[in-house]
Design an enzyme around this catalytic site. Structure first.
Site, PDB file in Angstrom:
ATOM      1  CB  THR A 126      -0.915   0.006   1.241  1.00 10.90           C
ATOM      2  OG1 THR A 126      -1.529  -1.272   1.343  1.00 10.90           O
ATOM      3  CG2 THR A 126      -1.980   1.057   1.119  1.00 10.90           C
ATOM      4  CG  ASP A 423       1.589  -9.011   3.895  1.00  9.50           C
ATOM      5  OD1 ASP A 423       1.996  -9.579   2.867  1.00  9.50           O
ATOM      6  OD2 ASP A 423       0.654  -8.198   3.892  1.00  9.50           O
TER       7      ASP A 423
END
Length: 496
Positions: A126, A423
């Site tokens: 992001t 992640d």
């Protein structure tokens, strides 16, 4: 008339070769007396110059606006409908953009950027998109001043070099054997995600998995999470029931009901050949004139399978795992020898079992040696979890591969937990390969912005503006974090 037009065009080409005038295509065509010559396909939309640059900037900004609200600990999840009609609930930039269908080339390359970040680093997808959008946005005023794109890029690239050097000076080294520091690191990674309330559990899961898979061989570090840390999602149960196995599990059952379902310290044999009668590659027809010959043919097929099984039984394995099929006759011989068999296992699963049990995958039954048998597995068990049967190779002595079992209420929750866990493991992988830390929460970006803006006064006048813009753009990260938690943006940014 056509012949006349040809002569005229030949004459025109000869003249133009001698004078070399610059002639517009349609003007040239009208002199040739024919229809205008179309070089580009007419249905293609073509933009050049200023208009194209602006549309690229707008497309990039549009993509970064999609994921801006998903940055930081107060971020929101996005709900998307995927092409199959399922829902994807996530705040992982790459997962969102993967589902977005775009037609603009600049927007497409932004999406590729998040994918590259996902594969290289594993987290920060992001932030990358938000940053890239801001860099594009701040290049617009520079275009208004008639700056050339190459000059802007040179300013940005110079800023990049200086930023990386500055980061090297403020990075703090860290000891990867100190678990408490690594736990804090994973917490800051999972804290911005959906699983933040199960943060402690995620920390232990990802740390266990990465430590299991990590190998150091002669100074070369190897940490292949994608291949050797497999996530198995089983709907049902509590999220707290998730665990990392000291070994491998897969969604398979035994081929025969009478085989042993639990073996302590098994000898494991891995094959990637079939235990069936092998058909030959080319199509062959056999014509039999004698009915005895047919029985003989069947007998030879059975003999071939029997020989295979004798070779296997001679190695005295307790468990045989093969990537291909097992015929009924082979099952019969192997059950008699009290050997458990699992068939049609994926290649990747077989590799993981090999790493966990210390076995070598054998390609031909006749080549089995005693050293190919895996003996490092503590327990082989086939048991039922939920509605399905699973095979476990657990309690291995030195498992260099592992399975992570995730339990949860629904499929969507499990998918999101899996993404978040991925992640976290990738963040750990990056730290293991380069153990240095920077402060988070927009602090690094703010310090960098400050450094670059200050440094821009000492750059060549040509690139100074672009260099300064590169510094200002970094403020977008703390600004977005503040926007997402509803703070007084201008006041806090000024304080920072």
């Amino acid at each position: 008339r056509r012949a006349g037009a040809k002569q005229r065009s030949a004459l025109f080409l000869r003249q133009s070769a001698s004078k070399r005038p610059t002639v517009h295509l349609s003007a040239m065509a009208s002199r040739m007396g024919g229809a205008p010559v179309m070089v580009m396909n007419q249905s293609v939309q073509r933009e050049t110059g200023r208009k194209a640059q602006l549309s690229n900037i707008q497309a990039g900004r549009a993509v970064s606006e999609i994921v801006r609200t998903t940055l930081g600990p107060r971020s929101m999840l996005k709900m998307l409908l995927d092409p199959m009609g399922g829902i994807v609930m996530t705040n992982d930039g790459n997962s969102i953009l993967r589902e977005v269908d775009v037609s603009h080339p600049a927007a497409k390359s932004m999406i590729e950027l998040s994918r590259a970040q996902e594969e290289e680093v594993g987290d920060g997808t992001t932030s990358v998109i938000v940053l890239a959008g801001e860099y594009l946005k701040l290049s617009e005023p520079l275009f208004d001043r008639q700056m050339h794109p190459t000059v802007i890029c040179n300013g940005y690239l110079k800023a990049l070099d200086d930023a990386v050097k500055y980061l090297d000076t403020i990075a703090t080294p860290l000891d990867i054997n100190d678990t408490s520091v690594l736990e804090k690191l994973v917490q800051s990674c999972t804290g911005t995600k959906f699983v933040s309330r199960f943060s402690n559990m995620m920390v232990t899961l990802s740390l266990d998995a990465v430590k299991t898979v990590y190998t150091e061989d002669g100074g070369r570090k190897e940490l292949d999470i994608k291949r050797y840390a497999k996530v198995e999602k089983i709907p049902g149960g509590q999220i707290e029931d998730s665990r990392v196995l000291k070994g491998v599990m897969m969604n398979k059952d035994l081929v025969h009901a009478k085989m042993r379902r639990k073996i302590v310290r098994p000898r494991v044999l891995l094959l990637d050949c079939t235990l069936e009668y092998k058909k030959n590659e080319s199509a062959t027809n056999i014509e039999l004139t004698d009915d005895k010959a047919w029985e003989e043919l069947l007998r030879i097929e059975e003999e071939a399978i029997k020989d295979m099984c004798i070779d296997i039984i001679a190695a005295k394995p307790d468990v045989v795992v093969t990537e291909k099929g097992v015929s009924d006759l082979a099952q019969h011989y192997l059950v008699k020898a009290n050997i458990s068999v699992i068939r049609r296992v994926r290649k990747t699963d077989n590799n993981r079992i090999a790493r966990a049990t210390g076995a070598t995958i054998v390609h031909r039954v006749g080549e089995i040696q005693d050293k190919d048998i895996g003996t490092e597995c503590g327990l082989f068990e086939v048991s039922q979890v939920g509605d399905e049967w699973f095979t476990f190779f657990v309690d291995c002595d030195q498992p260099k591969a592992c399975s992570i079992v995730l339990r949860g209420a629904s499929k969507d929750v499990l998918n999101e937990v899996e993404r978040n866990l991925g992640d976290a493991m990738n963040a750990l992988r990056t730290i293991y390969l380069d153990p240095r830390l920077l402060p988070g929460g927009g602090a690094t970006e703010m310090a960098l912005a400050h450094h670059l803006i200050d440094n821009s006064k000492r750059q060549e006048p040509m690139i100074a503006n672009a260099y300064r813009a590169a510094g200002t753009a970094l403020e977008v990260i703390p600004r977005t974090l503040l926007e997402n938690c509803g703070a007084d943006i201008i006041r806090v940014l000024t304080q920072l």
